[in-house]
Design a protein around this motif. Structure first.
Motif, PDB file in Angstrom:
ATOM      1  N   ASN A   4       2.192   1.849  -3.456  1.00  0.00           N
ATOM      2  CA  ASN A   4       1.235   2.150  -4.508  1.00  0.00           C
ATOM      3  C   ASN A   4       0.673   3.825  -4.201  1.00  0.00           C
ATOM      4  O   ASN A   4       0.369   4.515  -4.933  1.00  0.00           O
ATOM      5  N   ALA A   5       0.812   4.171  -2.894  1.00  0.00           N
ATOM      6  CA  ALA A   5       0.586   5.427  -2.448  1.00  0.00           C
ATOM      7  C   ALA A   5       1.912   6.509  -2.848  1.00  0.00           C
ATOM      8  O   ALA A   5       1.426   7.636  -3.028  1.00  0.00           O
ATOM      9  N   ASN A   9      -6.519  12.845  -2.780  1.00  0.00           N
ATOM     10  CA  ASN A   9      -6.679  13.302  -1.419  1.00  0.00           C
ATOM     11  C   ASN A   9      -6.650  14.689  -1.475  1.00  0.00           C
ATOM     12  O   ASN A   9      -6.316  15.314  -2.307  1.00  0.00           O
ATOM     13  N   ASN A  18       0.159   9.555  -5.031  1.00  0.00           N
ATOM     14  CA  ASN A  18      -0.536   8.796  -6.103  1.00  0.00           C
ATOM     15  C   ASN A  18      -1.773   8.489  -5.411  1.00  0.00           C
ATOM     16  O   ASN A  18      -2.538   7.348  -6.045  1.00  0.00           O
ATOM     17  N   THR A  19      -2.540   9.140  -4.614  1.00  0.00           N
ATOM     18  CA  THR A  19      -3.771   8.857  -4.060  1.00  0.00           C
ATOM     19  C   THR A  19      -4.751  10.050  -4.361  1.00  0.00           C
ATOM     20  O   THR A  19      -4.039  11.203  -4.113  1.00  0.00           O
ATOM     21  N   LYS A  54      -2.439   8.225   2.735  1.00  0.00           N
ATOM     22  CA  LYS A  54      -2.461   9.168   1.742  1.00  0.00           C
ATOM     23  C   LYS A  54      -0.876   9.186   1.256  1.00  0.00           C
ATOM     24  O   LYS A  54      -0.044   9.435   2.097  1.00  0.00           O
ATOM     25  N   ASP A  79       0.781  -1.094   0.178  1.00  0.00           N
ATOM     26  CA  ASP A  79      -0.080  -0.093   0.092  1.00  0.00           C
ATOM     27  C   ASP A  79       0.950   1.290  -0.148  1.00  0.00           C
ATOM     28  O   ASP A  79       0.499   2.046  -0.782  1.00  0.00           O
ATOM     29  N   GLY A 120      -6.580   2.770   0.213  1.00  0.00           N
ATOM     30  CA  GLY A 120      -5.952   1.280  -0.163  1.00  0.00           C
ATOM     31  C   GLY A 120      -6.821   0.089   0.005  1.00  0.00           C
ATOM     32  O   GLY A 120      -6.402  -0.970  -0.384  1.00  0.00           O
TER      33      GLY A 120
END
Length: 163
Positions: free
Chosen positions: A77-78, A121, A118-119, A115, A74, A96
């Motif tokens: 990915n973030a 927010n 890549n999220t 956060k 996660d 996530g």
């Protein structure tokens, strides 16, 4: 937990996660190299940025929780890249996992969830909105339209951008 210790723990866990993911064929060499290059610098940037505390007081606690709980995938990915802004606007994951989506819905846009750049927010929207505003000013736009969709807290995100 102090920032330097968080970063050190994240570095070890993320490196191990990326190596195992590459070895097991879960990710390819391109994603590995990109994530290796960006994840830790972006994570460190967000953890050390004092302005983030003013805008999103719970953000760093969300990152800290993810590190403590060893959510390496996660975190990658973030933080492996920055969201893109294109003709369809800004698109990306808001959280996530399902629990974090529910927390965002219940607690609002400053919910204590993971956060990153890549999220979708409050921080990434404000950064992107500032860029769009500068572009509009340079082009001589007198007005802009801020819209929102049916995503969780869509209205709250639009209101934040308008403010």
């Amino acid at each position: 937990m102090e920032v330097e210790r968080l970063i050190s723990e994240a570095e070890k866990g993320i490196d191990e996660y990326l190596k195992k993911s590459l070895e097991n064929g879960k990710i390819d060499i391109g994603l590995y190299n990109s994530a290796k290059k960006n994840t830790l610098p972006y994570l460190e940037e967000w953890l050390k940025d004092k302005k983030i505390d003013e805008v999103s007081p719970n953000l760093k606690a969300g990152i800290q929780n993810a590190i403590i709980n060893k959510r390496w995938e996660d975190l990658v990915n973030a933080f492996r890249k920055k969201l893109d802004f294109g003709t369809g606007g800004i698109r990306g994951l808001m959280a996530g996992n399902k629990e974090e989506i529910i927390k965002l819905k219940n607690d609002g846009i400053d919910a204590c969830i993971l956060k990153g750049p890549n999220t979708l927010n409050n921080i990434t929207l404000l950064i992107t909105s500032a860029g769009v505003a500068k572009f509009g000013l340079n082009k001589g736009f007198a007005k802009i339209v801020i819209g929102y969709d049916s995503r969780i807290r869509g209205y709250d995100f639009a209101k934040l951008v308008a403010e």
